[in-house]
Design an enzyme around this catalytic site. Structure first.
Site, PDB file in Angstrom:
ATOM      1  N   TYR A  93       0.891  -1.124   0.143  1.00  0.00           N
ATOM      2  CA  TYR A  93      -0.069   0.124  -0.080  1.00  0.00           C
ATOM      3  C   TYR A  93       1.085   1.404  -0.046  1.00  0.00           C
ATOM      4  O   TYR A  93       1.735   1.372   0.883  1.00  0.00           O
ATOM      5  CB  TYR A  93      -0.858  -0.048   1.328  1.00  0.00           C
ATOM      6  CG  TYR A  93      -2.462  -0.215   0.882  1.00  0.00           C
ATOM      7  CD1 TYR A  93      -2.777   1.008   0.199  1.00  0.00           C
ATOM      8  CD2 TYR A  93      -3.192  -1.171   1.307  1.00  0.00           C
ATOM      9  CE1 TYR A  93      -4.260   0.887  -0.185  1.00  0.00           C
ATOM     10  CE2 TYR A  93      -4.413  -1.025   0.710  1.00  0.00           C
ATOM     11  CZ  TYR A  93      -5.030  -0.056   0.081  1.00  0.00           C
ATOM     12  OH  TYR A  93      -6.477  -0.116  -0.237  1.00  0.00           O
ATOM     13  N   ASP A 131      -6.055  13.459 -25.606  1.00  0.00           N
ATOM     14  CA  ASP A 131      -6.002  12.107 -24.867  1.00  0.00           C
ATOM     15  C   ASP A 131      -5.460  11.421 -26.147  1.00  0.00           C
ATOM     16  O   ASP A 131      -5.987  10.918 -26.928  1.00  0.00           O
ATOM     17  CB  ASP A 131      -7.560  11.618 -24.854  1.00  0.00           C
ATOM     18  CG  ASP A 131      -7.721  10.128 -24.611  1.00  0.00           C
ATOM     19  OD1 ASP A 131      -6.627   9.612 -24.577  1.00  0.00           O
ATOM     20  OD2 ASP A 131      -8.901  10.018 -24.120  1.00  0.00           O
ATOM     21  N   ARG A 177      -1.268  -2.674 -18.560  1.00  0.00           N
ATOM     22  CA  ARG A 177      -2.589  -1.825 -18.631  1.00  0.00           C
ATOM     23  C   ARG A 177      -2.752  -0.841 -17.510  1.00  0.00           C
ATOM     24  O   ARG A 177      -2.451  -0.877 -16.164  1.00  0.00           O
ATOM     25  CB  ARG A 177      -3.843  -2.944 -18.111  1.00  0.00           C
ATOM     26  CG  ARG A 177      -5.338  -2.505 -18.443  1.00  0.00           C
ATOM     27  CD  ARG A 177      -6.028  -3.843 -18.698  1.00  0.00           C
ATOM     28  NE  ARG A 177      -5.564  -4.518 -19.906  1.00  0.00           N
ATOM     29  CZ  ARG A 177      -5.987  -3.986 -21.300  1.00  0.00           C
ATOM     30  NH1 ARG A 177      -6.935  -3.013 -21.115  1.00  0.00           N
ATOM     31  NH2 ARG A 177      -5.563  -4.593 -22.273  1.00  0.00           N
ATOM     32  N   LYS A 187      -1.629   0.508 -24.975  1.00  0.00           N
ATOM     33  CA  LYS A 187      -2.065   0.108 -26.494  1.00  0.00           C
ATOM     34  C   LYS A 187      -0.561   0.185 -27.300  1.00  0.00           C
ATOM     35  O   LYS A 187       0.305  -0.787 -27.126  1.00  0.00           O
ATOM     36  CB  LYS A 187      -3.279   1.351 -26.662  1.00  0.00           C
ATOM     37  CG  LYS A 187      -4.261   1.155 -26.042  1.00  0.00           C
ATOM     38  CD  LYS A 187      -5.301   2.193 -26.367  1.00  0.00           C
ATOM     39  CE  LYS A 187      -6.479   2.171 -26.142  1.00  0.00           C
ATOM     40  NZ  LYS A 187      -6.859   2.657 -24.654  1.00  0.00           N
ATOM     41  N   THR A 191      -3.267   5.933 -22.388  1.00  0.00           N
ATOM     42  CA  THR A 191      -3.110   4.489 -21.718  1.00  0.00           C
ATOM     43  C   THR A 191      -1.817   4.328 -21.839  1.00  0.00           C
ATOM     44  O   THR A 191      -1.028   4.967 -22.798  1.00  0.00           O
ATOM     45  CB  THR A 191      -3.901   3.611 -22.309  1.00  0.00           C
ATOM     46  OG1 THR A 191      -3.853   3.793 -23.699  1.00  0.00           O
ATOM     47  CG2 THR A 191      -5.674   4.003 -21.898  1.00  0.00           C
ATOM     48  N   GLU A 245      -0.483   4.777  -0.534  1.00  0.00           N
ATOM     49  CA  GLU A 245      -1.282   5.970  -0.939  1.00  0.00           C
ATOM     50  C   GLU A 245      -0.497   7.281  -0.517  1.00  0.00           C
ATOM     51  O   GLU A 245       0.394   7.320   0.281  1.00  0.00           O
ATOM     52  CB  GLU A 245      -2.614   6.084   0.078  1.00  0.00           C
ATOM     53  CG  GLU A 245      -3.515   5.039  -0.169  1.00  0.00           C
ATOM     54  CD  GLU A 245      -4.873   5.359   1.001  1.00  0.00           C
ATOM     55  OE1 GLU A 245      -4.416   6.125   2.002  1.00  0.00           O
ATOM     56  OE2 GLU A 245      -5.819   5.035   0.507  1.00  0.00           O
TER      57      GLU A 245
HETATM   58  C1  LIG Z   1      -9.058   7.635 -26.715  1.00  0.00           C
HETATM   59  C2  LIG Z   1      -9.115   6.681 -25.261  1.00  0.00           C
HETATM   60  N1  LIG Z   1      -9.036   7.170 -24.323  1.00  0.00           N
HETATM   61  C3  LIG Z   1      -9.340   6.593 -23.055  1.00  0.00           C
HETATM   62  C4  LIG Z   1      -9.244   5.294 -23.223  1.00  0.00           C
HETATM   63  C5  LIG Z   1      -9.881   4.440 -21.684  1.00  0.00           C
HETATM   64  O1  LIG Z   1      -8.916   3.721 -21.686  1.00  0.00           O
HETATM   65  P1  LIG Z   1      -9.236   2.628 -20.438  1.00  0.00           P
HETATM   66  O2  LIG Z   1      -9.843   1.306 -21.094  1.00  0.00           O
HETATM   67  O3  LIG Z   1      -7.847   2.278 -19.732  1.00  0.00           O
HETATM   68  O4  LIG Z   1      -9.985   3.266 -19.454  1.00  0.00           O
HETATM   69  C6  LIG Z   1      -9.452   4.471 -24.477  1.00  0.00           C
HETATM   70  C7  LIG Z   1      -9.494   3.162 -24.296  1.00  0.00           C
HETATM   71  O5  LIG Z   1     -10.178   2.620 -25.329  1.00  0.00           O
HETATM   72  C8  LIG Z   1      -9.100   5.443 -25.521  1.00  0.00           C
HETATM   73  O6  LIG Z   1      -9.281   4.697 -26.660  1.00  0.00           O
END
Ligand SMILES: Cc1ncc(COP(=O)(O)O)c(C=O)c1O
Length: 412
Positions: free
Chosen positions: A51, A197, A232, A226, A223, A53
């Site tokens: 843990y 994002d 993950r 990918k 993320t 935090e």
């Molecule tokens: C553009 C985009 N943002 C956010 C996410 C969310 O990621 P997670 O599945 O890890 O929550 C994804 C996942 O497919 C994504 O394609």
């Protein structure tokens, strides 16, 4: 695994079956990849027991001296990899990275302009079923009808009329390069904040085959699992002045204890991405995707935007009398895994859809090059042309997978 087989043969058996599925199938899910044995080792380590935090040197628990080192390394490597002044490596997922940023920068009810889900955006970009759509007011931009690329005129018009506090660029199903400069200019012209994002393209950005949002966006989420080929999880990058706000929204805002085993695995993945071989891998990903696009189009199939600049293609099956759901199922019977996907101006809904999304990051990690990808394009078209072809394609898929074991190519 030996202990697991004895202690819990049910779960051991499931892992074994999934290993065989991954090994013997052609996985073309654009958001998946196969991590290195080192990433697996870190993620399966005793760090899961801890843990922690808080943040390094500011924890709510004793005994954090070693996990602090892991998190410090992950942060330093993420900053170096993306040339970013600030990184938070604690988000459990991409969705939580987005949630933390929205909460850090906005108040509930504030306005956000983002990409429409059916044009390629993500659920956390304002879908009514997601926390984002429930807590914030969204307007959405999409693709132009002719080029099927992001309609920047629409972005500018909506920015003017809707007056968002935040503009989001980034997508889950968009095969073209995103012009961050244009988005940043529009955001500046209406005094909105700008978030990118880059979940899908983070690996491409790290490998230098997609322009970086660093320097354009106020904050960047991603993320790590990918194209970036890590465990993950999620990641947030930005400038130092946002650090305190974002850190406190991750913890204690929306998360509790960080997943220290995953953070260590992120550190390993960032280290791998800093090696010269990673840029070569990403170049291969982009080349493979363009070979796939040409192969599919040569057989008469229609792709959204007529091709790709990145790691994926989107097939539009509208005029083929085949739904995305049927195509996904039929390809699945041949051992080819893709996902059904909406196409711009979708008429069939998200459970049926008119398209499929196909990505090459994972097969590229297996070491596949254009000759193998060309064969994949032919196999896909054979199955989509004629359901009876599944019989011949399934053994060809197995044979291809045997030639490119999961842990040979990039992951040897
Ligand atoms: C553009 C985009 N943002 C956010 C996410 C969310 O990621 P997670 O599945 O890890 O929550 C994804 C996942 O497919 C994504 O394609």
């Amino acid at each position: 695994m030996a202990d697991l087989v004895t202690d819990d043969p049910q779960i051991a058996g499931i892992i074994e079956k999934e290993t065989i599925r991954q090994e013997q199938g052609l996985n073309l899910i654009a958001s998946e990849n196969t991590v290195s044995p080192s990433v697996l080792a870190a993620q399966g380590s005793v760090l899961t027991n801890k843990y922690a935090e808080g943040y390094p040197s500011r924890r709510y628990y004793g005994g954090c001296e070693f996990v602090d080192q892991a998190e410090d390394l992950a942060i330093a490597r993420a900053k170096k990899l993306f040339n970013a002044p600030y990184a938070n490596v604690q988000p459990h997922s991409g969705s939580q990275a987005n949630m933390a940023v929205y909460f850090a920068l906005l108040n509930p009810g504030d306005r956000i302009l983002a990409m429409d889900l059916s044009h390629g955006g993500h659920l956390t970009h304002g879908a009514p079923a997601s926390f984002s759509g429930r807590l914030f007011e969204f307007a959405h931009y999409g693709l132009t009808r002719d080029t099927q690329t992001i309609d920047m005129d629409q972005v500018a018009t909506l920015a003017e009329t809707f007056k968002p506090r935040l503009i989001v660029a980034g997508a889950s199903a968009y095969p073209r390069i995103i012009n961050f400069q244009k988005f940043a200019d529009i955001a500046a012209s209406v005094h909105a904040l700008f978030m990118v994002d880059m979940a899908h393209i983070a690996g491409l950005v790290a490998g230098g085959v997609h322009p970086t949002p660093v320097g354009y966006a106020d904050v960047i989420t991603s993320t790590t699992h990918k194209t970036l080929r890590g465990p993950r999880g999620g990641l947030i990058l930005g400038s130092d002045d946002l650090a305190a706000k974002i850190n406190s929204q991750i913890f204690p805002g929306i998360q509790g204890g960080p997943l220290m085993h995953v953070i260590a695995a992120k550190a390993v993945a960032f280290h791998e991405a800093l090696q010269p071989g990673f840029a070569r891998y990403q170049q291969q990903v982009v080349e493979n995707a363009s070979v796939l696009a040409r192969g599919l189009m040569n057989r008469g199939y229609k792709l959204v935007s007529n091709g790709t600049d990145n790691h994926m293609v989107l097939m539009d099956l509208t005029d083929r009398g085949l739904s995305g759901k049927e195509a996904e199922e039929r390809l699945g019977r041949a051992g080819i895994t893709v996902n059904k996907n909406t196409v711009p101006n979708e008429t069939k809904g998200t459970f049926v859809t008119s398209g499929i999304r196909i990505g090459v990051p994972l097969v590229t990690s297996r070491g596949m090059k254009p000759d193998a990808v060309q064969q994949i394009a032919e196999l896909i078209c054979d199955v989509l042309d004629d359901a009876a072809a599944v019989e011949q394609v399934a053994p060809a898929v197995k044979d291809l997978c045997r030639r490119y074991p999961l842990y040979s190519g990039e992951n040897a």
